[in-house]
Write a protein that holds these residues in place. Sequence first.
Motif, mmCIF file in Angstrom:
data_model
loop_
_atom_site.group_PDB
_atom_site.id
_atom_site.type_symbol
_atom_site.label_atom_id
_atom_site.label_comp_id
_atom_site.label_asym_id
_atom_site.label_seq_id
_atom_site.Cartn_x
_atom_site.Cartn_y
_atom_site.Cartn_z
ATOM 1 N N TYR A 42 1.124 -1.061 0.166
ATOM 2 C CA TYR A 42 -0.107 -0.153 -0.216
ATOM 3 C C TYR A 42 0.744 1.308 0.497
ATOM 4 N N VAL A 43 0.112 2.503 -0.233
ATOM 5 C CA VAL A 43 0.763 3.763 -0.351
ATOM 6 C C VAL A 43 0.861 4.401 0.965
ATOM 7 N N SER A 44 2.099 4.275 1.317
ATOM 8 C CA SER A 44 1.116 5.386 2.862
ATOM 9 C C SER A 44 0.703 6.942 2.556
ATOM 10 N N ARG A 45 0.298 6.938 3.925
ATOM 11 C CA ARG A 45 -0.410 7.752 3.760
ATOM 12 C C ARG A 45 0.406 9.328 4.080
ATOM 13 N N ASP A 46 1.491 9.176 4.764
ATOM 14 C CA ASP A 46 2.005 10.282 4.545
ATOM 15 C C ASP A 46 2.902 10.402 3.132
ATOM 16 N N PHE A 47 2.824 9.890 2.476
ATOM 17 C CA PHE A 47 3.178 9.918 1.034
ATOM 18 C C PHE A 47 1.999 10.836 -0.037
ATOM 19 N N ILE A 48 0.743 10.279 0.427
ATOM 20 C CA ILE A 48 -0.689 11.072 0.096
ATOM 21 C C ILE A 48 -0.344 12.107 0.197
ATOM 22 N N ALA A 49 -0.603 12.690 1.728
ATOM 23 C CA ALA A 49 0.232 13.907 2.214
ATOM 24 C C ALA A 49 0.562 14.974 1.117
ATOM 25 N N LEU A 50 2.099 14.288 0.675
ATOM 26 C CA LEU A 50 2.193 14.761 -0.122
ATOM 27 C C LEU A 50 1.850 14.897 -1.535
ATOM 28 N N LEU A 51 1.255 14.020 -2.307
ATOM 29 C CA LEU A 51 0.559 14.063 -2.944
ATOM 30 C C LEU A 51 -1.173 16.017 -3.062
ATOM 31 N N LYS A 52 -1.631 15.402 -1.953
ATOM 32 C CA LYS A 52 -2.780 16.725 -1.154
ATOM 33 C C LYS A 52 -1.750 17.958 -1.788
ATOM 34 N N ARG A 53 -0.536 17.585 -0.882
ATOM 35 C CA ARG A 53 0.351 19.395 -1.298
ATOM 36 C C ARG A 53 0.645 19.708 -2.947
ATOM 37 N N ALA A 54 1.001 18.843 -3.849
ATOM 38 C CA ALA A 54 0.953 19.400 -4.440
ATOM 39 C C ALA A 54 -0.640 19.102 -5.579
ATOM 40 N N GLY A 55 -1.891 18.842 -4.918
ATOM 41 C CA GLY A 55 -3.207 20.032 -5.213
ATOM 42 C C GLY A 55 -3.882 18.631 -5.923
ATOM 43 N N MET A 56 -3.614 17.691 -5.653
ATOM 44 C CA MET A 56 -4.246 16.385 -7.061
ATOM 45 C C MET A 56 -5.660 15.598 -6.140
ATOM 46 N N TYR A 57 -5.734 16.131 -5.221
ATOM 47 C CA TYR A 57 -6.802 15.976 -3.754
ATOM 48 C C TYR A 57 -7.662 16.408 -4.079
ATOM 49 N N ARG A 58 -7.243 17.901 -4.175
ATOM 50 C CA ARG A 58 -7.968 18.997 -4.862
ATOM 51 C C ARG A 58 -8.623 18.963 -6.578
ATOM 52 N N ALA A 59 -8.349 18.056 -6.545
ATOM 53 C CA ALA A 59 -8.418 18.486 -9.217
ATOM 54 C C ALA A 59 -9.680 18.675 -8.938
ATOM 55 N N SER A 60 -10.349 17.559 -7.873
ATOM 56 C CA SER A 60 -12.141 17.757 -8.613
ATOM 57 C C SER A 60 -12.880 17.769 -7.802
ATOM 58 N N THR A 61 -12.524 19.127 -5.986
ATOM 59 C CA THR A 61 -13.448 19.427 -5.178
ATOM 60 C C THR A 61 -14.345 20.600 -5.999
ATOM 61 N N PRO A 62 -15.640 20.977 -6.045
ATOM 62 C CA PRO A 62 -15.871 21.919 -6.747
ATOM 63 C C PRO A 62 -15.624 22.888 -6.436
ATOM 64 N N THR A 63 -15.483 24.398 -7.079
ATOM 65 C CA THR A 63 -14.717 25.900 -6.772
ATOM 66 C C THR A 63 -15.672 26.355 -5.565
ATOM 67 N N GLU A 64 -16.836 26.020 -5.597
ATOM 68 C CA GLU A 64 -17.819 25.791 -4.499
ATOM 69 C C GLU A 64 -17.173 25.693 -3.033
ATOM 70 N N PHE A 65 -16.898 24.650 -3.182
ATOM 71 C CA PHE A 65 -16.031 24.700 -1.540
ATOM 72 C C PHE A 65 -14.602 24.423 -2.007
ATOM 73 N N GLY A 66 -14.434 25.431 -2.505
ATOM 74 C CA GLY A 66 -12.728 25.909 -1.818
ATOM 75 C C GLY A 66 -11.640 25.136 -2.564
ATOM 76 N N GLY A 67 -12.401 24.283 -3.750
ATOM 77 C CA GLY A 67 -11.511 23.313 -4.528
ATOM 78 C C GLY A 67 -11.040 24.053 -5.922
ATOM 79 N N GLU A 68 -10.001 23.349 -6.737
ATOM 80 C CA GLU A 68 -9.905 24.490 -8.024
ATOM 81 C C GLU A 68 -9.436 23.163 -8.741
ATOM 82 N N PRO A 69 -10.519 22.827 -9.554
ATOM 83 C CA PRO A 69 -11.157 21.686 -10.464
ATOM 84 C C PRO A 69 -9.941 21.876 -11.500
ATOM 85 N N MET A 70 -9.429 20.428 -12.100
ATOM 86 C CA MET A 70 -8.167 20.642 -12.774
ATOM 87 C C MET A 70 -8.786 20.511 -14.271
#
Length: 390
Positions: A42-70
């Motif tokens: 499995y991919v460790s949670r701390d590496f998931i955090a690195l991907l979050k910092r790179a914006g990958m886990y807000r890439a499909s969050t609507p702008t209405e809720f603070g996301g930055e859809p790509m």
Amino acid sequence: MTAESMTERVVAEPAGPAREAAFAHALDVLRDRRDEFEAQRYVSRDFIALLKRAGMYRASTPTEFGGEPMAPADFMSMVEQISAVDPATGWVASFGSSLVYFAALPPASQATIYASGPDVAYAGGLFPMQEAEKVDGGYVCTGVWQFASGCMGADILGIGLAGGPDTAGKPLTALVDPADVDIVENWNVAGMKATGSHSVRADRLFVPDEMVFVRGGTPQIDEPITRYPGLAYAAQVLAVVTLGAARGALDYAVEVGAARTSITGGQVKGNRSFYKTGVARAEAELRSARAFFYDTTAQIWDKAVAGQPISSSDTAMLRLAATHAAHVGRRVALDVFDLAGTGAIYDTHPLQRYLQDAMVPAQHAMLQTGTYEAAGAVLLGLDAGIPSFP
């Protein structure tokens, strides 16, 4: 379930150079840790955090809720780059796109999910779809669900429930707190080991109506990212992993073939006729499939941005491009393995990672050979013959 329990407070770096540097850093870390992830499955949670910092886990969050859809092509390019380093981690990262499903929830539910921020890691163990007990205000869920890729690092999990007449046969997804279920660590596979696609088990877990939605249901938020065909996007993000795996394998073949000397003292591999021809053909096949894939994506995204109707034929073309990418990528990885010769049979050979992982996406139900026929049927105006296609 509370927003506090669902969302680890990791925030993406500001868009621009800082976020680009965060992504480059994540790739560097992955090169060092990919063997670790494969060994632990499995991919460790701390590496998931690195991907979050790179914006990958807000890439499909609507702008209405603070996301930055790509744009899908931009997001999938990032997944492809990760997959060229480690395809299994690319598979996990690809689920940064899956928050598009949440758009079918009531807006108040979406606001709850994103209350602590837009960077949410989701994993779904959706099959087999279980018959839940409908009670006042929600569902009581019991069962075991397979293939929850990325569940070891997820903030929120989805489990699949059988739909009915009121959902037009489409399945339901119930969102649950990972703390309320058991992860059954049973991911014993030959390829995509590091995805941690374990099973999820629940025993009479109550899920309120407001946290249950129709997978592929009508979005309650209208933005370009929610207009783009969600189920097709789900197939695409898996297919692009194969393009990345094939690229990683082919780059290795070019690097080895360009060597000036041979270990045996004979002619270097890259100067042999079959090797030069094989590399050239593989490069042409991969680039052709990739061009079809991204060109189709861009065309349909333009329609989503413009608010233009997206037809069944449009969506079928996305599915066709995804299936083709998965199958061509797999073939390229296998062709490169063939070029490498006997040494590539060892577990420790660099190509084994790409070969074993590249075999998997085309086995997925959304990318199997039968989806070629289904896409052709839709393009001909016939019944696809596959549920929820295109």
